[in-house]
Design a protein around this motif. Structure first.
Motif, mmCIF file in Angstrom:
data_model
loop_
_atom_site.group_PDB
_atom_site.id
_atom_site.type_symbol
_atom_site.label_atom_id
_atom_site.label_comp_id
_atom_site.label_asym_id
_atom_site.label_seq_id
_atom_site.Cartn_x
_atom_site.Cartn_y
_atom_site.Cartn_z
ATOM 1 N N GLY A 340 -3.061 6.229 2.277
ATOM 2 C CA GLY A 340 -2.688 6.197 3.679
ATOM 3 C C GLY A 340 -1.522 5.263 3.940
ATOM 4 O O GLY A 340 -0.642 5.560 4.766
ATOM 5 N N ARG A 341 -1.505 4.147 3.243
ATOM 6 C CA ARG A 341 -0.392 3.202 3.420
ATOM 7 C C ARG A 341 0.920 3.810 2.947
ATOM 8 O O ARG A 341 1.975 3.585 3.555
ATOM 9 N N VAL A 342 0.869 4.581 1.872
ATOM 10 C CA VAL A 342 2.079 5.268 1.401
ATOM 11 C C VAL A 342 2.530 6.293 2.437
ATOM 12 O O VAL A 342 3.725 6.396 2.758
ATOM 13 N N GLU A 343 1.597 7.035 2.986
ATOM 14 C CA GLU A 343 1.929 8.059 3.972
ATOM 15 C C GLU A 343 2.502 7.440 5.255
ATOM 16 O O GLU A 343 3.383 8.020 5.897
ATOM 17 N N ASN A 344 2.026 6.261 5.608
ATOM 18 C CA ASN A 344 2.482 5.583 6.835
ATOM 19 C C ASN A 344 3.335 4.365 6.511
ATOM 20 O O ASN A 344 3.295 3.349 7.209
ATOM 21 N N ARG A 345 4.112 4.479 5.453
ATOM 22 C CA ARG A 345 4.922 3.379 4.933
ATOM 23 C C ARG A 345 5.773 2.720 6.023
ATOM 24 O O ARG A 345 5.770 1.487 6.182
ATOM 25 N N GLU A 346 6.567 3.488 6.747
ATOM 26 C CA GLU A 346 7.530 2.916 7.689
ATOM 27 C C GLU A 346 6.847 2.108 8.784
ATOM 28 O O GLU A 346 7.307 1.024 9.149
ATOM 29 N N VAL A 347 5.750 2.627 9.308
ATOM 30 C CA VAL A 347 5.026 1.903 10.356
ATOM 31 C C VAL A 347 4.484 0.584 9.826
ATOM 32 O O VAL A 347 4.634 -0.480 10.447
ATOM 33 N N LEU A 348 3.855 0.639 8.661
ATOM 34 C CA LEU A 348 3.227 -0.559 8.103
ATOM 35 C C LEU A 348 4.273 -1.599 7.709
ATOM 36 O O LEU A 348 4.074 -2.807 7.933
ATOM 37 N N VAL A 349 5.372 -1.180 7.125
ATOM 38 C CA VAL A 349 6.414 -2.127 6.721
ATOM 39 C C VAL A 349 6.933 -2.896 7.935
ATOM 40 O O VAL A 349 7.137 -4.120 7.883
ATOM 41 N N ARG A 350 7.120 -2.217 9.067
ATOM 42 C CA ARG A 350 7.588 -2.901 10.278
ATOM 43 C C ARG A 350 6.560 -3.932 10.759
ATOM 44 O O ARG A 350 6.918 -5.037 11.192
ATOM 45 N N LEU A 351 5.279 -3.590 10.686
ATOM 46 C CA LEU A 351 4.242 -4.531 11.085
ATOM 47 C C LEU A 351 4.229 -5.768 10.189
ATOM 48 O O LEU A 351 4.117 -6.908 10.671
ATOM 49 N N ILE A 352 4.341 -5.549 8.877
ATOM 50 C CA ILE A 352 4.331 -6.669 7.924
ATOM 51 C C ILE A 352 5.558 -7.554 8.130
ATOM 52 O O ILE A 352 5.470 -8.789 8.096
ATOM 53 N N GLU A 353 6.707 -6.946 8.357
ATOM 54 C CA GLU A 353 7.918 -7.723 8.602
ATOM 55 C C GLU A 353 7.750 -8.633 9.816
ATOM 56 O O GLU A 353 8.218 -9.779 9.822
ATOM 57 N N GLY A 354 7.081 -8.134 10.856
ATOM 58 C CA GLY A 354 6.872 -8.952 12.043
ATOM 59 C C GLY A 354 6.040 -10.184 11.765
ATOM 60 O O GLY A 354 6.332 -11.275 12.286
ATOM 61 N N VAL A 355 5.023 -10.028 10.922
ATOM 62 C CA VAL A 355 4.166 -11.170 10.576
ATOM 63 C C VAL A 355 4.899 -12.153 9.661
ATOM 64 O O VAL A 355 4.881 -13.369 9.882
ATOM 65 N N LEU A 356 5.547 -11.634 8.635
ATOM 66 C CA LEU A 356 6.199 -12.506 7.654
ATOM 67 C C LEU A 356 7.352 -13.300 8.264
ATOM 68 O O LEU A 356 7.681 -14.394 7.809
ATOM 69 N N GLY A 357 7.969 -12.766 9.311
ATOM 70 C CA GLY A 357 9.076 -13.472 9.947
ATOM 71 C C GLY A 357 8.662 -14.707 10.718
ATOM 72 O O GLY A 357 9.510 -15.491 11.151
ATOM 73 N N GLU A 358 7.345 -14.930 10.867
ATOM 74 C CA GLU A 358 6.860 -16.072 11.638
ATOM 75 C C GLU A 358 6.823 -17.359 10.823
ATOM 76 O O GLU A 358 6.691 -18.446 11.393
#
Length: 372
Positions: A340-358
């Motif tokens: 599922g994470r592979v299928e929804n890669r773009e959505v999840l990557v944006r979410l992770i980027e938001g967290v890691l940028g903190e």
């Protein structure tokens, strides 16, 4: 400069013997053999290493071959590197950077000669060096004597070239039936490209590695080191060791062949099998992985971090309060499993980027320490 222990008189086919020294450092410059005395090392004796007593004639240059013979020398083999009297190994001139010249001439009798390149030094430690003109009768006489006493010969000439000097496998096996003869080529000893020289970066492009290296949607790029040469050197060393084991059983030498092209093809591993098994053609993914998410470089608050969750358990750890504190991602059916994470890669990557940028990279590394 290349430092090694020497217990014999080294000769140049074009000149008189060099002064014998119980311990000396010897290396080749563009103008010939240089030598100076150094004290013995205090580390473990070479005699205790697994290849102690094995003699290797090294007729290789640049990287793949020299790396293979250097690894044999690290295991205790006595490696004699044969170089052209005119210029030696090509990589001697690949500078800067280079080793700094000594401030004193006490142990360095020829300060007028050029410095040793860093490239050459990294693949030629623990070797003895000798310049030979293989086109001359005297040079061939010397190399034949060395081969008669050797256990291994390693060469990376274009197929057929050494036959002109009387150094092909069919000839030298008569001189020494116990010899392990290793040939490293660009494309193998037969086939339409057998006579073509092999260059790491060209074969990276031909054999597929460059096609899968680079940013998604970007142009192909080469790997940061000559990885095709490095892989081939390791395959060559492995083949030589196997041949020595076989000789211990049969008493007979054998021939080992390695090519840059085949080594590169073999290194494609799952990328190659994806195509052979499922017809899936590879493409460039940058630092991402086609079958795993998250698996890529992410920006943080101050730089970058490489993040990988190779299975669902590791993903749950990433989302735990100790790291991301995002339990809802584990519960989300889109992200709960890797497929599922592979299928929804773009959505999840944006979410992770938001967290890691903190937070900064150092803060994230501290949070992740010991969690995987």
């Amino acid at each position: 400069m290349s430092v090694l222990k020497c217990r014999t008189t080294l000769r140049s086919a074009a000149g008189p013997p060099q002064r014998k020294s119980v311990y000396s450092s010897t290396y080749i410059s563009r103008t010939g053999l240089r030598a100076y005395s150094i004290p013995p090392k205090s580390d473990a004796s070479v005699d205790e290493r697994p290849l102690a007593g094995i003699k290797v004639v090294d007729l290789t240059r640049v990287l793949a071959g020299p790396l293979a013979t250097m690894m044999l020398s690290d295991l205790g083999a006595d490696v004699i590197k044969i170089e052209s009297p005119k210029h030696g190994d090509d990589t001697r001139s690949w500078l800067p950077p280079s080793a700094p010249l000594p401030s004193t001439t006490e142990n360095y009798p020829r300060p007028d000669l050029p410095p040793e390149s860093a490239y050459f030094l990294q693949a030629n430690r623990n070797k003895r060096s000798l310049t030979l003109n293989l086109k001359s009768n005297k040079g061939r006489e010397v190399i034949h004597r060395l081969i008669e006493q050797a256990d291994v010969l390693v060469e990376n000439y274009v197929p057929g070239k050494l036959e002109k000097f009387g150094l092909g496998y069919g000839t030298v096996r008569k001189l020494n039936p116990r010899l392990v003869y290793c040939s490293i080529t660009g494309y193998g000893s037969s086939g339409p490209y057998a006579q073509a020289p092999g260059y790491d970066v060209v074969i990276e492009a031909e054999a597929g590695l460059m096609h899968i290296t680079g940013e998604k949607g970007g142009k192909p790029v080469k790997v940061g080191v000559a990885v095709t040469d490095v892989l081939t050197g390791h395959y060559a060393q492995s083949g030589i060791l196997a041949a020595l084991l076989k000789r211990g059983i049969t008493g007979k030498g054998s021939r080992v062949e390695c090519s840059l092209f085949e080594s590169q093809i073999a290194s494609l591993v799952n990328i190659g099998s994806n195509y052979l098994i499922a017809g899936q053609e590879a493409s460039r993914w940058g630092t991402s992985h086609p079958s795993i998410v998250p698996y890529q470089v992410f920006p943080t608050g101050d730089s970058y971090i490489m993040l990988s969750a190779g299975n669902d358990t590791q993903w749950a750890i990433l989302c735990s309060p100790a790291v991301f504190d995002k339990q809802e991602w584990v519960d989300d059916v889109r992200f709960a499993r890797n497929s599922g994470r592979v299928e929804n890669r773009e959505v999840l990557v944006r979410l992770i980027e938001g967290v890691l940028g903190e937070k900064s990279t150092a803060e994230w590394c501290e949070r992740l320490k010991g969690k995987g």
